[in-house]
Scaffold this active site. Structure first.
Site, mmCIF file in Angstrom:
data_model
loop_
_atom_site.group_PDB
_atom_site.id
_atom_site.type_symbol
_atom_site.label_atom_id
_atom_site.label_comp_id
_atom_site.label_asym_id
_atom_site.label_seq_id
_atom_site.Cartn_x
_atom_site.Cartn_y
_atom_site.Cartn_z
ATOM 1 N N PHE A 1 101.868 32.931 62.865
ATOM 2 C CA PHE A 1 101.319 34.209 62.420
ATOM 3 C C PHE A 1 100.758 34.954 63.629
ATOM 4 C CE2 PHE A 1 96.663 33.593 62.665
ATOM 5 C CZ PHE A 1 96.626 32.233 62.924
ATOM 6 N N GLY A 2 100.211 36.122 63.379
ATOM 7 C CA GLY A 2 99.547 36.880 64.452
ATOM 8 C C GLY A 2 100.473 37.147 65.629
ATOM 9 N N TYR A 3 99.994 36.821 66.808
ATOM 10 C CA TYR A 3 100.735 37.124 68.047
ATOM 11 C C TYR A 3 101.728 36.019 68.434
ATOM 12 C CZ TYR A 3 97.019 40.602 68.470
ATOM 13 O OH TYR A 3 96.162 41.646 68.246
ATOM 14 N N ASP A 4 101.922 35.027 67.569
ATOM 15 C CA ASP A 4 102.768 33.876 67.917
ATOM 16 C C ASP A 4 104.161 34.238 68.449
ATOM 17 O OD1 ASP A 4 100.843 32.002 67.436
ATOM 18 O OD2 ASP A 4 101.534 31.465 65.436
ATOM 19 N N ASN B 1 89.862 30.835 54.760
ATOM 20 C CA ASN B 1 91.216 30.403 55.047
ATOM 21 C C ASN B 1 91.350 28.914 54.672
ATOM 22 O OD1 ASN B 1 93.509 29.445 56.370
ATOM 23 N ND2 ASN B 1 93.375 31.060 57.921
ATOM 24 N N ASP C 1 85.898 31.765 65.538
ATOM 25 C CA ASP C 1 86.506 33.070 65.780
ATOM 26 C C ASP C 1 87.497 32.893 66.922
ATOM 27 O OD1 ASP C 1 86.933 35.705 65.085
ATOM 28 O OD2 ASP C 1 85.425 36.502 66.443
ATOM 29 N N THR C 2 88.608 33.613 66.836
ATOM 30 C CA THR C 2 89.687 33.451 67.818
ATOM 31 C C THR C 2 90.150 34.801 68.317
ATOM 32 O OG1 THR C 2 90.503 31.413 66.804
ATOM 33 C CG2 THR C 2 92.079 32.645 68.107
ATOM 34 N N ARG D 1 92.865 26.358 68.568
ATOM 35 C CA ARG D 1 92.017 25.928 67.457
ATOM 36 C C ARG D 1 91.907 24.403 67.445
ATOM 37 N NH1 ARG D 1 93.332 30.062 64.730
ATOM 38 N NH2 ARG D 1 95.385 29.200 64.410
ATOM 39 N N THR E 1 84.692 29.893 56.246
ATOM 40 C CA THR E 1 85.977 30.582 56.308
ATOM 41 C C THR E 1 86.531 30.704 54.891
ATOM 42 O OG1 THR E 1 88.222 30.566 57.235
ATOM 43 C CG2 THR E 1 87.318 28.449 56.598
HETATM 44 P P1 ITT Z 1 89.005 34.294 59.144
HETATM 45 O O1 ITT Z 1 87.933 35.089 59.885
HETATM 46 O O2 ITT Z 1 89.031 34.561 57.678
HETATM 47 O O3 ITT Z 1 88.887 32.822 59.417
HETATM 48 P P2 ITT Z 1 90.918 35.745 60.860
HETATM 49 O O4 ITT Z 1 92.251 36.307 60.521
HETATM 50 O O5 ITT Z 1 89.859 36.670 61.346
HETATM 51 O O6 ITT Z 1 90.449 34.780 59.681
HETATM 52 P P3 ITT Z 1 90.809 34.369 63.420
HETATM 53 O O7 ITT Z 1 89.430 34.813 63.721
HETATM 54 O O8 ITT Z 1 91.115 32.917 63.579
HETATM 55 O O9 ITT Z 1 91.276 34.689 61.947
HETATM 56 O O10 ITT Z 1 91.816 35.170 64.332
HETATM 57 C C1 ITT Z 1 91.703 36.558 64.620
HETATM 58 C C2 ITT Z 1 93.064 37.110 64.960
HETATM 59 O O11 ITT Z 1 93.567 36.486 66.161
HETATM 60 C C3 ITT Z 1 94.145 36.840 63.889
HETATM 61 O O12 ITT Z 1 94.150 37.842 62.909
HETATM 62 C C4 ITT Z 1 95.410 36.853 64.733
HETATM 63 O O13 ITT Z 1 95.857 38.174 64.978
HETATM 64 C C5 ITT Z 1 94.956 36.257 66.067
HETATM 65 N N1 ITT Z 1 95.198 34.790 66.058
HETATM 66 C C6 ITT Z 1 94.274 33.829 65.829
HETATM 67 N N2 ITT Z 1 94.824 32.611 65.909
HETATM 68 C C7 ITT Z 1 96.132 32.804 66.185
HETATM 69 C C8 ITT Z 1 97.235 31.943 66.368
HETATM 70 O O14 ITT Z 1 97.126 30.621 66.256
HETATM 71 N N3 ITT Z 1 98.427 32.500 66.638
HETATM 72 C C9 ITT Z 1 98.571 33.827 66.732
HETATM 73 N N4 ITT Z 1 97.599 34.707 66.560
HETATM 74 C C10 ITT Z 1 96.375 34.214 66.291
#
Ligand code: ITT
Length: 194
Positions: A150-153, A11, A70-71, A179, A9
């Site tokens: 961040f993201g959809y939080d 990050n 991946d998330t 995670r 990663t």
């Molecule tokens: P890396 O691949 O560099 O690790 P990434 O931004 O792709 O970073 P993730 O695969 O962890 O990160 O997540 C993909 C997306 O899912 C991320 O851009 C967010 O939109 C969402 N996401 C992931 N984890 C989240 C969280 O804890 N809260 C809110 N949204 C999340």
């Protein structure tokens, strides 16, 4: 003896979080520390596939034990979307606001708001692949609440809580998050190996 593992990663926040959980028996190294500056492809159609692509990329080139994650946010009424496309749902980049707007728009008038965050970690240890999954269930509320995370939080309300992930203190989110759950399964497995 400490065992070295590469975390595929960029990050650094994720990296220090995991180092603090695994303790002293394992040293987690970043891509930067092993001199990998390439953009690792994430082109698989599933979270499992992408996590493995990233881990395999490092294993093939550097021959070192490694893992990657991946998330995705999986919304039931949207057949699991945005899922593997969570980062680039509305645009090509990581436009969090546009992504939230798109999900809210697609859920307008929809009663079933059930959703979950799912993290998959792929570990390659001495050539064998193993997956670890972490899930947090919740629902998508109709308006943003909170500014943390961040993201959809801001629109994700975890089951059993009255605050969205963006209203919760970060350490509280980190205790119950998708995670954290995947990472604790990974750590449990690694500790059995030493
Ligand atoms: P890396 O691949 O560099 O690790 P990434 O931004 O792709 O970073 P993730 O695969 O962890 O990160 O997540 C993909 C997306 O899912 C991320 O851009 C967010 O939109 C969402 N996401 C992931 N984890 C989240 C969280 O804890 N809260 C809110 N949204 C999340």
């Amino acid at each position: 003896m400490t065992h070295e593992l590469i975390f595929a990663t960029n990050n650094l926040h994720k990296l220090s979080e995991i180092q603090s959980i695994v303790g002293k028996n394992f040293t987690i190294k970043s891509l930067q520390e092993i001199g990998c500056t390439e953009d690792i492809p994430e082109t698989a159609p599933t979270l499992e596939g992408n996590a493995l692509l990233k881990a395999q990329y490092i294993y093939d080139r550097f021959g070192k034990n490694c893992f990657a994650d991946d998330t995705g946010l999986e919304v039931e009424a949207l057949d699991g979307r945005p899922g593997v496309f969570s980062a680039r749902y509305a645009t090509d980049g990581h436009d969090f606001e546009a992504n939230i707007d798109k999900v809210l728009e697609e859920l307008t008038g929809v009663e079933n708001r059930k959703a979950r965050f799912r993290t998959v970690i792929a570990l390659i240890l001495d050539g064998s692949v193993r997956y670890f999954e972490g899930i947090v269930n919740g629902e998508i509320i109709s308006e943003r609440k909170g500014i943390k995370g961040f993201g959809y939080d801001p629109v994700f309300l975890p089951d059993g809580y009255e605050q969205t992930f963006a209203e919760m203190p970060l350490d509280e989110k980190n205790k119950i998050s998708h995670r954290a759950r995947a990472v604790s399964k990974l750590v449990e497995f690694l500790n059995l190996k030493i």
